[in-house]
Design a protein around this motif. Sequence first.
Motif, PDB file in Angstrom:
ATOM      1  N   LEU A  37     -18.423  -5.050  -7.450  1.00  0.00           N
ATOM      2  CA  LEU A  37     -17.630  -3.856  -7.183  1.00  0.00           C
ATOM      3  C   LEU A  37     -16.162  -4.189  -7.433  1.00  0.00           C
ATOM      4  N   ASP A  38     -15.545  -3.487  -8.374  1.00  0.00           N
ATOM      5  CA  ASP A  38     -14.142  -3.707  -8.694  1.00  0.00           C
ATOM      6  C   ASP A  38     -13.340  -2.518  -8.185  1.00  0.00           C
ATOM      7  N   GLU A  39     -12.635  -2.722  -7.079  1.00  0.00           N
ATOM      8  CA  GLU A  39     -11.866  -1.649  -6.442  1.00  0.00           C
ATOM      9  C   GLU A  39     -12.723  -0.393  -6.240  1.00  0.00           C
ATOM     10  N   PRO A  40     -13.834  -0.509  -5.506  1.00  0.00           N
ATOM     11  CA  PRO A  40     -14.777   0.609  -5.397  1.00  0.00           C
ATOM     12  C   PRO A  40     -14.229   1.846  -4.700  1.00  0.00           C
ATOM     13  N   THR A  41     -13.159   1.697  -3.925  1.00  0.00           N
ATOM     14  CA  THR A  41     -12.648   2.855  -3.184  1.00  0.00           C
ATOM     15  C   THR A  41     -11.200   3.183  -3.551  1.00  0.00           C
ATOM     16  N   ALA A  42     -10.749   2.716  -4.699  1.00  0.00           N
ATOM     17  CA  ALA A  42      -9.343   2.883  -5.070  1.00  0.00           C
ATOM     18  C   ALA A  42      -8.951   4.336  -5.326  1.00  0.00           C
ATOM     19  N   ASN A  43      -9.857   5.164  -5.799  1.00  0.00           N
ATOM     20  CA  ASN A  43      -9.498   6.528  -6.198  1.00  0.00           C
ATOM     21  C   ASN A  43     -10.183   7.605  -5.371  1.00  0.00           C
ATOM     22  N   ILE A  44     -10.503   7.278  -4.137  1.00  0.00           N
ATOM     23  CA  ILE A  44     -11.163   8.268  -3.287  1.00  0.00           C
ATOM     24  C   ILE A  44     -10.396   8.429  -1.984  1.00  0.00           C
ATOM     25  N   ASP A  45     -10.653   9.541  -1.310  1.00  0.00           N
ATOM     26  CA  ASP A  45      -9.941   9.828  -0.069  1.00  0.00           C
ATOM     27  C   ASP A  45     -10.483   8.967   1.073  1.00  0.00           C
ATOM     28  N   VAL A  46      -9.770   8.973   2.184  1.00  0.00           N
ATOM     29  CA  VAL A  46     -10.098   8.108   3.322  1.00  0.00           C
ATOM     30  C   VAL A  46     -11.477   8.427   3.903  1.00  0.00           C
ATOM     31  N   ALA A  47     -11.820   9.702   4.041  1.00  0.00           N
ATOM     32  CA  ALA A  47     -13.119  10.065   4.616  1.00  0.00           C
ATOM     33  C   ALA A  47     -14.266   9.578   3.732  1.00  0.00           C
ATOM     34  N   THR A  48     -14.132   9.741   2.411  1.00  0.00           N
ATOM     35  CA  THR A  48     -15.164   9.262   1.489  1.00  0.00           C
ATOM     36  C   THR A  48     -15.227   7.749   1.507  1.00  0.00           C
ATOM     37  N   CYS A  67     -16.951  -8.220  -4.344  1.00  0.00           N
ATOM     38  CA  CYS A  67     -16.090  -7.050  -4.276  1.00  0.00           C
ATOM     39  C   CYS A  67     -14.627  -7.450  -4.450  1.00  0.00           C
ATOM     40  N   ILE A  68     -13.999  -6.866  -5.439  1.00  0.00           N
ATOM     41  CA  ILE A  68     -12.568  -7.058  -5.653  1.00  0.00           C
ATOM     42  C   ILE A  68     -11.883  -5.871  -4.989  1.00  0.00           C
ATOM     43  N   ALA A  69     -10.984  -6.130  -4.051  1.00  0.00           N
ATOM     44  CA  ALA A  69     -10.371  -5.028  -3.313  1.00  0.00           C
ATOM     45  C   ALA A  69      -8.976  -5.393  -2.852  1.00  0.00           C
TER      46      ALA A  69
END
Length: 142
Positions: A37-48, A67-69
Motif C-alpha cells: 500500500l503506497d499512501e493508501p489514504t492520501a486522497n480521501i477524507d477523514v471518515a473514509t 505500507c508507505i504512509a
Amino acid sequence: LEDVVVDPGGGSRLSAGEGQLLSFARCLLAPRALVLLDEPTANIDVATDEAMQQILRDSFAGTTLLCIAHRLATVIDFERILVMDSGRKAEFAPARELLADPRSHLSFMVDRASFFRALLVLFLFLGALYFRLSFPRPPFPP
C-alpha cells in the motif's frame, strides 16, 4: 474487476480518491499473501480513512502488509514500523518499543504532531474569540 476505467487518451474517469478506493476494493476481492500500500489514504477524507483503517485491520489479518504512509494514524498500530530518515533506515521495531523511547524518531514525530494539533486548536479558538469580540451579534428585536 476487469472493467476499464481509463479513457482512451490515458486520462482517468475517477478522482484520485476514487481510484484509491477502487484499488483497495480490488485487494479485498482478490486476497493475496502480500499487499503493498503506497499512501493508501492520501486522497480521501477523514471518515473514509477511519473506515479503511478498520477494514485493513479486520480484512487483512494474517496478510503481510507493506505500507508507505506519512499519516501516523495509518501505521501506528502495525506490527512493526520502519522509520526512514534522508532515505536511510532510522529505526525498525514495534511501535510500542519505539514510542517507549523518548529519543526515537517515531516518538519525536508523534510529539510534534500532537503539539501542532494543539497549536491549531488554540489558533482556531483565538480566531473565533477575536471574530466574536470584533463582530458582536446584533440585539434581537423586542
